[in-house]
Motif scaffolding. Structure first.
Motif, PDB file in Angstrom:
ATOM      1  N   ILE A 338       0.841  -1.203   0.000  1.00 15.07           N
ATOM      2  CA  ILE A 338       0.000   0.000   0.000  1.00 15.07           C
ATOM      3  C   ILE A 338       0.874   1.249   0.000  1.00 15.07           C
ATOM      4  CG2 ILE A 338      -1.736   1.304   1.284  1.00 15.07           C
ATOM      5  CD1 ILE A 338      -2.746  -1.353   2.412  1.00 15.07           C
ATOM      6  N   ALA A 339       1.929   1.220   0.823  1.00 10.54           N
ATOM      7  CA  ALA A 339       2.820   2.382   0.895  1.00 10.54           C
ATOM      8  C   ALA A 339       3.450   2.677  -0.452  1.00 10.54           C
ATOM      9  CB  ALA A 339       3.908   2.142   1.945  1.00 10.54           C
ATOM     10  N   TYR A 340       3.891   1.627  -1.135  1.00 10.14           N
ATOM     11  CA  TYR A 340       4.597   1.845  -2.391  1.00 10.14           C
ATOM     12  C   TYR A 340       3.682   2.300  -3.512  1.00 10.14           C
ATOM     13  CZ  TYR A 340       8.895   0.004  -0.450  1.00 10.14           C
ATOM     14  OH  TYR A 340      10.023  -0.172   0.299  1.00 10.14           O
ATOM     15  N   SER A 341       2.378   2.121  -3.337  1.00  9.77           N
ATOM     16  CA  SER A 341       1.478   2.747  -4.298  1.00  9.77           C
ATOM     17  C   SER A 341       1.552   4.262  -4.166  1.00  9.77           C
ATOM     18  CB  SER A 341       0.041   2.250  -4.104  1.00  9.77           C
ATOM     19  OG  SER A 341      -0.454   2.624  -2.829  1.00  9.77           O
ATOM     20  N   GLY A 342       2.000   4.740  -2.987  1.00 12.73           N
ATOM     21  CA  GLY A 342       2.256   6.178  -2.829  1.00 12.73           C
ATOM     22  C   GLY A 342       3.442   6.618  -3.654  1.00 12.73           C
ATOM     23  N   PHE A 343       4.497   5.782  -3.692  1.00 17.46           N
ATOM     24  CA  PHE A 343       5.620   6.074  -4.582  1.00 17.46           C
ATOM     25  C   PHE A 343       5.188   5.999  -6.043  1.00 17.46           C
ATOM     26  CE2 PHE A 343       8.136   4.462  -0.861  1.00 17.46           C
ATOM     27  CZ  PHE A 343       8.814   5.640  -0.611  1.00 17.46           C
ATOM     28  N   LEU A 344       4.191   5.151  -6.311  1.00 14.37           N
ATOM     29  CA  LEU A 344       3.672   5.016  -7.671  1.00 14.37           C
ATOM     30  C   LEU A 344       2.920   6.266  -8.104  1.00 14.37           C
ATOM     31  CD1 LEU A 344       3.168   3.021 -10.080  1.00 14.37           C
ATOM     32  CD2 LEU A 344       1.066   2.362  -8.910  1.00 14.37           C
ATOM     33  N   ILE A 345       2.145   6.825  -7.176  1.00 15.02           N
ATOM     34  CA  ILE A 345       1.282   7.961  -7.504  1.00 15.02           C
ATOM     35  C   ILE A 345       1.990   9.303  -7.331  1.00 15.02           C
ATOM     36  CG2 ILE A 345      -0.801   9.196  -6.760  1.00 15.02           C
ATOM     37  CD1 ILE A 345      -2.011   6.454  -6.103  1.00 15.02           C
ATOM     38  N   GLY A 346       2.806   9.425  -6.280  1.00 18.44           N
ATOM     39  CA  GLY A 346       3.367  10.716  -5.925  1.00 18.44           C
ATOM     40  C   GLY A 346       4.211  11.395  -6.990  1.00 18.44           C
TER      41      GLY A 346
END
Length: 408
Positions: A338-346
């Motif tokens: 879930i956290a790395y989807s933040g790296f995906l979106i950010g």
């Protein structure tokens, strides 16, 4: 305890060195492939896709083979891929290499966190922020080395090859000392990946949401702070690389004192205060066009976001702990995904906002996003209390929680 903790701290340090080494040379990579902010944002999706995809299976791999084995494999892969970055000549090529590099980091990150949880349980101390300080100082060292290399016009191939050789040598020396729990066997091995039971646990989704926002903030600063300093504040590439360095330094110093701070204030208070501090710092950097205040803003942002990811990962490992004192690999992998989807979106989100407006507006936008950790952390605490009440009759030890939310 120290003999178990030091090798884990070193591999966190190595993880940060590799990450900081390439992120801070982003202006050179962007110039090499001729990418605008919008195109570069799309290219950076490659690393984030690799991160998220690999993290989703990394917990299962750690449960099956053990964290030490996965640290070795992923560290060697990440270090070996660095020189390839210097050989790309187009956005598509860079994106493909970043997919592989991101996948290596996805496994690397989950496996070192699993190893850290093993040390924390054996020592019965809230050491996760201290381990993550290793990452921050590693990223600081990598970005400072990148700044020196940029200032002396060291070409990318020579620079990345040197970093790769150092990382491989460190891995070879330290890996045999990294402690690891016994790999899962039998039925437990079959349950090593994501499963429906975790999908039905609100506490994991809410912990993941805190980590997601933290990743948006941290990833965006890692990928865009140097470019923001160069293009919006008129700094040199070397000075721009230092922008990410001060962010990492602030994060590392706060995390280094994390055990004491966490015991004193508890998880929720430090997550809420940190969220507000990070938001204020990024808004100041975006609004005030003064170089030293831009640096100060990134110091506040780094210190503010310092606790979010390590505290959430420690809690994720705690909710997955089995009665025999092992477990948590799946939960760490789930929350990390879930956290790395933040790296995906950010990063691409920043690129899109910058394309429509400018990088100053985009940095300010991330400052607003950082403050969303406040409601997410409060909701996660409430969900955890509800889950704890429902499990009081079970045998799961509560120790892992004591360090992270006492008086919080």
């Amino acid at each position: 305890m120290r003999t178990r903790a030091v090798p884990v701290f070193v591999v966190f340090l190595l993880n940060g060195i590799i990450a900081g080494s390439w992120a801070a040379r982003m202006p050179s990579l962007a110039e090499q492939i001729g990418a605008s902010p919008g195109v570069l944002g799309l290219v950076l999706l490659g690393a984030s896709v690799g991160l998220a995809a690999a993290a989703s299976v990394a917990g299962r791999l750690c449960a099956r083979f053990g964290a030490r084995v996965m640290i070795l494999v992923s560290a060697v892969a990440a270090g070996s891929l660095l020189p390839v970055l210097a050989l790309v000549t187009s956005p598509v090529q860079l994106a493909l290499v970043l997919v592989l590099l991101g996948a290596s980091f996805g496994v690397f990150d989950v496996s070192i966190n699993v190893a850290a949880v093993t040390v924390i349980r054996r020592a019965d101390r809230p050491l996760m922020p201290v381990f993550h300080a290793g990452f921050s100082f590693g990223a600081l060292g990598g970005s400072l080395a990148a700044a020196v290399a940029a200032g002396h016009r060291v070409d990318l191939l020579r620079y990345f090859t040197l970093v790769a050789l150092v990382s491989l040598a460190v891995t070879a020396v330290v890996i045999r000392f990294v402690p690891t729990a016994e790999p899962a066997t039998g039925a437990l091995r079959e349950r090593g990946g994501l499963d429906r039971s975790m999908l039905r646990r609100p506490v994991l989704w809410l912990l993941g949401s805190v980590a997601f926002i933290s990743a948006v903030v941290e990833g965006s600063n890692g990928d865009w702070s140097a470019l923001f300093a160069v293009r919006e504040r008129g700094m040199s590439e070397a000075a721009g690389a230092i922008m990410y360095s001060v962010f990492c330094l602030a994060m590392g110093v706060v995390r280094l004192f994390g055990e004491r701070i966490q015991r004193r204030f508890g998880a929720i208070r430090i997550l809420v205060a940190g969220s507000l501090l990070a938001g204020i710092g990024l808004l100041m950097a975006a609004i005030v066009p003064v170089a030293w205040l831009t640096y100060a803003g990134y110091v506040l942002a780094g210190g503010g976001v310092a606790f979010a990811f390590p505290v959430v990962i420690e809690l994720a490992g705690a909710v997955g702990r089995r009665s025999d004192g092992t477990g948590g690999e799946r939960e760490i992998g789930f929350v990390t995904t879930i956290a790395y989807s933040g790296f995906l979106i950010g990063p691409p989100m920043i690129g899109g906002v910058a394309e429509l407006t400018n990088l100053s507006v985009a940095v300010g936008f991330i400052g607003v996003v950082a403050m969303l950790m406040v409601p997410a952390a409060l909701a996660a605490a409430a969900a955890r209390r509800r889950e704890d009440r429902g499990r009081r009759t079970q045998t799961e030890p509560p120790r892992d929680y004591a360090h992270t939310e006492n008086r919080g």
